[in-house]
Design an enzyme around this catalytic site. Structure first.
Site, PDB file in Angstrom:
ATOM      1  N   ILE A  14      -0.997  -2.911  -4.261  1.00 52.47           N
ATOM      2  CA  ILE A  14      -0.063  -1.783  -4.417  1.00 52.47           C
ATOM      3  C   ILE A  14       0.901  -1.707  -3.238  1.00 52.47           C
ATOM      4  O   ILE A  14       2.076  -1.358  -3.408  1.00 52.47           O
ATOM      5  CB  ILE A  14      -0.809  -0.441  -4.637  1.00 52.47           C
ATOM      6  CG1 ILE A  14       0.161   0.649  -5.130  1.00 52.47           C
ATOM      7  CG2 ILE A  14      -1.518   0.036  -3.367  1.00 52.47           C
ATOM      8  CD1 ILE A  14       0.725   0.410  -6.501  1.00 52.47           C
ATOM      9  N   SER A  36      -4.155  -4.666   8.486  1.00 54.36           N
ATOM     10  CA  SER A  36      -4.839  -5.394   7.425  1.00 54.36           C
ATOM     11  C   SER A  36      -6.054  -6.092   8.008  1.00 54.36           C
ATOM     12  O   SER A  36      -5.924  -6.894   8.935  1.00 54.36           O
ATOM     13  CB  SER A  36      -3.885  -6.426   6.798  1.00 54.36           C
ATOM     14  OG  SER A  36      -4.609  -7.353   6.013  1.00 54.36           O
ATOM     15  N   ARG A  38      -7.535  -8.338   6.635  1.00 57.10           N
ATOM     16  CA  ARG A  38      -7.372  -9.757   6.320  1.00 57.10           C
ATOM     17  C   ARG A  38      -6.206 -10.386   7.066  1.00 57.10           C
ATOM     18  O   ARG A  38      -5.865 -11.555   6.860  1.00 57.10           O
ATOM     19  CB  ARG A  38      -7.164  -9.929   4.807  1.00 57.10           C
ATOM     20  CG  ARG A  38      -8.402  -9.566   3.998  1.00 57.10           C
ATOM     21  CD  ARG A  38      -8.114  -9.653   2.504  1.00 57.10           C
ATOM     22  NE  ARG A  38      -7.149  -8.643   2.056  1.00 57.10           N
ATOM     23  CZ  ARG A  38      -6.565  -8.615   0.852  1.00 57.10           C
ATOM     24  NH1 ARG A  38      -6.824  -9.571  -0.025  1.00 57.10           N
ATOM     25  NH2 ARG A  38      -5.721  -7.654   0.514  1.00 57.10           N
ATOM     26  N   LYS A  91      -3.117   6.984  -4.484  1.00 54.19           N
ATOM     27  CA  LYS A  91      -4.061   7.572  -5.431  1.00 54.19           C
ATOM     28  C   LYS A  91      -5.065   6.514  -5.855  1.00 54.19           C
ATOM     29  O   LYS A  91      -4.743   5.342  -5.777  1.00 54.19           O
ATOM     30  CB  LYS A  91      -3.352   8.128  -6.666  1.00 54.19           C
ATOM     31  CG  LYS A  91      -2.476   7.103  -7.390  1.00 54.19           C
ATOM     32  CD  LYS A  91      -2.761   6.748  -8.799  1.00 54.19           C
ATOM     33  CE  LYS A  91      -4.132   6.398  -9.241  1.00 54.19           C
ATOM     34  NZ  LYS A  91      -4.165   5.295 -10.251  1.00 54.19           N
ATOM     35  N   ASP A 169      -9.747   5.342 -13.864  1.00 49.16           N
ATOM     36  CA  ASP A 169      -8.806   4.938 -12.817  1.00 49.16           C
ATOM     37  C   ASP A 169      -7.368   4.982 -13.353  1.00 49.16           C
ATOM     38  O   ASP A 169      -6.522   5.657 -12.772  1.00 49.16           O
ATOM     39  CB  ASP A 169      -9.164   3.561 -12.254  1.00 49.16           C
ATOM     40  CG  ASP A 169      -8.194   3.121 -11.179  1.00 49.16           C
ATOM     41  OD1 ASP A 169      -8.279   3.642 -10.052  1.00 49.16           O
ATOM     42  OD2 ASP A 169      -7.319   2.270 -11.460  1.00 49.16           O
TER      43      ASP A 169
END
Lengths: 312, 312
Positions: A14, A36, A38, A91, A169
């Site tokens: 996202i 991050s 990662r 969200k 979701d």
């Protein structure tokens, strides 16, 4: 006016699809850093492994957008507030309602701006529908939110794990539009949740809502995650004056009595960042937990049924 | 000072066992009327079939205690607020969290006193435990809440129906003590809900809680509804200073390092009505939804498991 420096925390799908490109074009914000675990970044901005490293290295960054999976958000938002940051939050907010309410209270205590975004709310078609319903009332409303989990969450096992919400979701997006456009409070009256026998979250949910209105409008929603014919993200409404409204394609298109009235290309995230800029200017938080509460209520009150196993 | 006139709405088991006899002896309140769809009353006070009839016939009654089953409470509280009454509300408040939040907002809007009672909180042992934990911190806490549904809800089918909460109906009492005594916020981290294969509410629930505390206290709860050896309503706590606390018999007894320290006969409902009198004097509401939210979160986040069928 100088753009405000913002860092994005959590560089997943996202963030890459929406937050980073939208910030790049924003007249109000300027990307200052990424966080991050990662080590993923964007353009040439600094990348940190943890929020704490960011806060230490770049104290001039006063704003963060938190785009991690929901599980860690509560801790991340508290940490950001402790560091004196204003926070924009993806969200769904948190895995539990208690965590959400705690963030509302903690944000107030710290005097910082907290903005819980619900992207589906930011469409002109939704705003127009809201105005019409305010004027004409609601006789009936039906939500159909059907999509393919195989297409939208390919191989993502977490959506089936406890706390993954399952088909709720995407369904929470419908709830965010629903709670925005309704001219009176709505409550879960009953619900049916269908769980694949080998999974922990529902694949199909039917909800009947009630209101305190004397004319007893008929209100219901159906979410399904096995729709392979394409997305059906529709809210069909009859007003008390007999007007037929249809919000389609996730709230981006509005037809009135069969005629397309509003059809804007989605610019939900642009609108979210505009809204954040306004809230910062006013020093005002916006934390509406109503979509999350309706989903929680459906789980609390719902009848459960086991259905066919799900395999990818 | 003259006693305040109060009406009791919903003349079921809890009204007959507690509210009516406690009001009879109260120095602050005087029973003025009963409302019962079944026409049940108390002593010689007038009995009405509906709240509307009471409000019309006896406008001098400004207070109501709502003791109906949870399903109708939201509508009844709103109606009472509309009629300008202050309201005392039995537990659990409402079947959904959205309804509870709506009542909080509506009570504020109407400027009336709303009091959500949690009877298990009103024990000296609970207050003493709270003080000790504030001083010594919490290293670990374990809740065991086990009783026999056959003894406590004989033949009551509704406890197994959607929205009946199942073993979380007694479990919410434990949550009301837990949320009162803890010196920091707590959240559901994971939960396991066991449903009898032929029923819609859980018979056994295990919850692991988390907190934002750095020392990561171990916090968990187990509720079970098939305990035939007698009630086990216990909260065992080790403080960070090594003190062993045990709240027993539903919060009425406190032992400290094995020694009984507080053991009062339960006078929970007397204390509830004393508290209501104080709130009325101050014109202040008390609406804590945290026990309900923790239960809702356990349903939202919990893993489900089907177990043996339940038969009476």
């Amino acid at each position: 006016m100088a753009k405000k420096k913002i860092a994005v925390i959590g560089i997943g799908k996202i963030a890459q699809d929406q937050h980073l490109p939208v910030i790049d074009k924003s007249p109000d914000f300027e990307l200052a850093a990424c966080v991050s675990t990662r080590g993923l970044g964007h353009r040439d901005v600094p990348v940190f492994k943890t929020p704490a490293e960011l806060y230490k290295a770049m104290p001039e960054v006063k704003l963060v957008a938190i785009c991690t999976p929901p599980g860690v958000r509560h801790a991340y938002v508290r940490q950001a507030l402790d560091a004196g940051k204003d926070v924009l939050l993806e969200k769904p907010p948190t895995p539990t309602i208690t965590e959400f309410e705690d963030l509302v209270a903690y944000g107030e205590k710290k005097g910082k701006v907290l903005f819980q975004t619900w992207h589906s709310r930011y469409n002109a078609a939704v705003d127009t529908a809201k105005l019409i319903l305010k004027d004409e009332g609601v006789a009936s409303l039906r939500i159909d939110w059907r999509e393919s989990v195989r297409k939208w969450h390919p191989g993502q096992e977490w959506v089936w794990e406890p706390g993954g919400f399952g088909v709720c979701d995407p369904g929470i997006n419908a709830m965010s539009i629903f709670t925005k456009i309704m001219p009176f409070p709505v409550f879960v009256d009953s619900a049916k949740l269908k769980f694949p026998a080998n999974r922990q979250t529902p694949v199909d949910v039917e909800i009947v809502f009630k209101s305190g209105e004397k004319h007893q409008p008929k209100l219901s929603a159906g979410f399904n995650w096995l729709e392979e014919s394409g997305e059906i993200w529709t809210i069909a409404i009859e007003t008390r004056k007999g007007t037929q409204l249809k919000l389609e394609r996730g709230g981006t298109v509005l037809t009135v009595n069969g005629k397309e009235t509003v059809a804007n290309p989605s610019s939900e995230y642009e609108a979210i960042y505009e809204r954040f800029a306004k809230l910062l200017k006013k020093g005002k938080s916006e934390m509406d937990g109503s979509p999350l509460r309706l989903i929680g209520d459906a789980f609390l009150l719902g009848a459960r049924e086991n259905v066919d196993e799900f395999h990818w």
